[in-house]
Structure formats: C-alpha cells, structure tokens
Design a protein around this motif. Structure first.
Motif, PDB file in Angstrom:
ATOM      1  N   GLN A  25      17.619   6.579  -4.947  1.00 34.31           N
ATOM      2  CA  GLN A  25      16.259   6.064  -4.932  1.00 34.31           C
ATOM      3  C   GLN A  25      15.662   6.252  -6.312  1.00 34.31           C
ATOM      4  O   GLN A  25      15.814   7.326  -6.906  1.00 34.31           O
ATOM      5  CB  GLN A  25      15.440   6.846  -3.907  1.00 34.31           C
ATOM      6  N   GLU A  27      12.073   6.208  -8.454  1.00 36.31           N
ATOM      7  CA  GLU A  27      10.625   6.284  -8.286  1.00 36.31           C
ATOM      8  C   GLU A  27       9.978   5.999  -9.623  1.00 36.31           C
ATOM      9  O   GLU A  27      10.326   6.620 -10.630  1.00 36.31           O
ATOM     10  CB  GLU A  27      10.202   7.674  -7.810  1.00 36.31           C
ATOM     11  N   THR A  29       6.509   5.968 -11.812  1.00 35.21           N
ATOM     12  CA  THR A  29       5.122   6.406 -11.926  1.00 35.21           C
ATOM     13  C   THR A  29       4.649   6.096 -13.343  1.00 35.21           C
ATOM     14  O   THR A  29       5.425   6.148 -14.292  1.00 35.21           O
ATOM     15  CB  THR A  29       4.951   7.912 -11.643  1.00 35.21           C
ATOM     16  N   ASP A  40      12.173   8.393 -12.098  1.00 37.83           N
ATOM     17  CA  ASP A  40      12.912   9.538 -11.562  1.00 37.83           C
ATOM     18  C   ASP A  40      13.958   9.009 -10.591  1.00 37.83           C
ATOM     19  O   ASP A  40      13.705   8.035  -9.872  1.00 37.83           O
ATOM     20  CB  ASP A  40      11.962  10.500 -10.842  1.00 37.83           C
ATOM     21  N   ASP A  42      16.547  10.045  -7.468  1.00 39.80           N
ATOM     22  CA  ASP A  42      16.959  10.986  -6.423  1.00 39.80           C
ATOM     23  C   ASP A  42      18.242  10.452  -5.803  1.00 39.80           C
ATOM     24  O   ASP A  42      18.255   9.389  -5.206  1.00 39.80           O
ATOM     25  CB  ASP A  42      15.869  11.093  -5.363  1.00 39.80           C
ATOM     26  N   MET A  70       9.122  -1.612 -13.258  1.00 49.47           N
ATOM     27  CA  MET A  70      10.147  -1.323 -12.252  1.00 49.47           C
ATOM     28  C   MET A  70      11.302  -2.316 -12.362  1.00 49.47           C
ATOM     29  O   MET A  70      12.449  -1.974 -12.123  1.00 49.47           O
ATOM     30  CB  MET A  70       9.555  -1.336 -10.842  1.00 49.47           C
ATOM     31  N   THR A  89       6.020   1.356  -1.471  1.00 48.61           N
ATOM     32  CA  THR A  89       5.094   2.154  -2.261  1.00 48.61           C
ATOM     33  C   THR A  89       4.511   3.260  -1.391  1.00 48.61           C
ATOM     34  O   THR A  89       4.455   3.143  -0.173  1.00 48.61           O
ATOM     35  CB  THR A  89       3.942   1.307  -2.839  1.00 48.61           C
ATOM     36  N   ASP A  92      -0.132   9.303  -3.136  1.00 48.37           N
ATOM     37  CA  ASP A  92      -0.259  10.737  -2.897  1.00 48.37           C
ATOM     38  C   ASP A  92      -1.721  11.116  -2.648  1.00 48.37           C
ATOM     39  O   ASP A  92      -2.601  10.251  -2.640  1.00 48.37           O
ATOM     40  CB  ASP A  92       0.365  11.553  -4.031  1.00 48.37           C
ATOM     41  N   THR A  97      -0.431   5.880  -6.916  1.00 51.59           N
ATOM     42  CA  THR A  97       0.582   5.117  -6.199  1.00 51.59           C
ATOM     43  C   THR A  97       1.887   5.136  -6.970  1.00 51.59           C
ATOM     44  O   THR A  97       1.904   4.933  -8.179  1.00 51.59           O
ATOM     45  CB  THR A  97       0.118   3.669  -5.981  1.00 51.59           C
ATOM     46  N   SER A  98       2.974   5.385  -6.263  1.00 42.87           N
ATOM     47  CA  SER A  98       4.310   5.324  -6.841  1.00 42.87           C
ATOM     48  C   SER A  98       5.092   4.240  -6.126  1.00 42.87           C
ATOM     49  O   SER A  98       4.910   3.999  -4.938  1.00 42.87           O
ATOM     50  CB  SER A  98       5.037   6.665  -6.680  1.00 42.87           C
ATOM     51  N   CYS A  99       5.959   3.602  -6.869  1.00 46.26           N
ATOM     52  CA  CYS A  99       6.814   2.556  -6.329  1.00 46.26           C
ATOM     53  C   CYS A  99       8.229   3.108  -6.210  1.00 46.26           C
ATOM     54  O   CYS A  99       8.708   3.802  -7.113  1.00 46.26           O
ATOM     55  CB  CYS A  99       6.789   1.359  -7.271  1.00 46.26           C
ATOM     56  N   TYR A 100       8.873   2.843  -5.098  1.00 45.34           N
ATOM     57  CA  TYR A 100      10.222   3.337  -4.841  1.00 45.34           C
ATOM     58  C   TYR A 100      11.161   2.171  -4.587  1.00 45.34           C
ATOM     59  O   TYR A 100      10.813   1.240  -3.862  1.00 45.34           O
ATOM     60  CB  TYR A 100      10.227   4.241  -3.599  1.00 45.34           C
TER      61      TYR A 100
END
Length: 112
Positions: A25, A27, A29, A40, A42, A70, A89, A92, A97-100
């Motif tokens: 995945q 991410e 930001t 990032d 994962d 992205m 998305t 937090d 907002t973060s996009c994955y």
C-alpha cells in the motif's frame, strides 16, 4: 519522466524491487508548504531492532524521495514491478486527508 536508478530507491533499507511482498500500500500525504507528496510504503514490514520502521521511499543518499502527485508515485511503482488494484482516501483527527493506493506485484511472463 524522471526516475532515478531503481536500485537506489529503498524502503526500510531494502531496494523496492527486492521487496518480498505480493501486495503493498502506498500512502500519499502533502509535504508542508510544498505541492509535492511524501510517499510511504507499507508492505507488512516489521520494525528493525531499536529502529522504527522507515516507510518512506529513500534515495541513494538516504533522503526521502518526493513525488509530484499520486500518479507520479503510481508510475514510479509500476516501473518497480507493481500494478494498481484499488484507491481510497482517509481523513485523520486533524482533518488531514491521505490518499492510499493498493498495489499488486505484476506477474512475470513465466507466471502468466
């Protein structure tokens, strides 16, 4: 496109092309006061002894690699042998907002 030599980019000290992960995945930001993104990754990695896991893509000088978007990160990861599966998305508690993007390792010609 501007892609650095692929052996130079690492995550948690491991070259991206050598990650033993079928899925991962990414991410994205936003970098403070910049239009660029911090990416990032994962892949289910564990923390190294006494060191927090380092999920940022790093260059040959161990500096974080910044991406324009992205899609820039997705194109980069495609060049590393991964393909897009799904995106979503999340926001937090501070309303950032973060996009994955969920990615899967591409099958080689032998595996097809």
């Amino acid at each position: 496109m501007r892609y650095l030599p692929t052996i130079a980019q690492t995550v948690n000290g491991i070259p991206i092309k050598e990650l033993e992960a079928e899925y991962l995945q990414i991410e994205g930001t936003h970098v403070l006061l910049s239009p660029k993104l911090s990416i990032d990754i994962d892949y289910g990695q564990r923390d190294r002894a006494l060191v927090l896991k380092d999920t940022e893509v790093r260059d040959e000088n161990n500096k974080p690699v910044k991406f324009n978007s992205m899609i820039d990160a997705l194109n980069f990861m495609s060049a590393q042998g991964y393909e897009f599966v799904q995106a979503y998305t999340m926001q937090d508690s501070s309303h950032q907002t973060s996009c994955y993007f969920l990615l899967k390792r591409k099958k080689s010609e032998k595996e097809k």
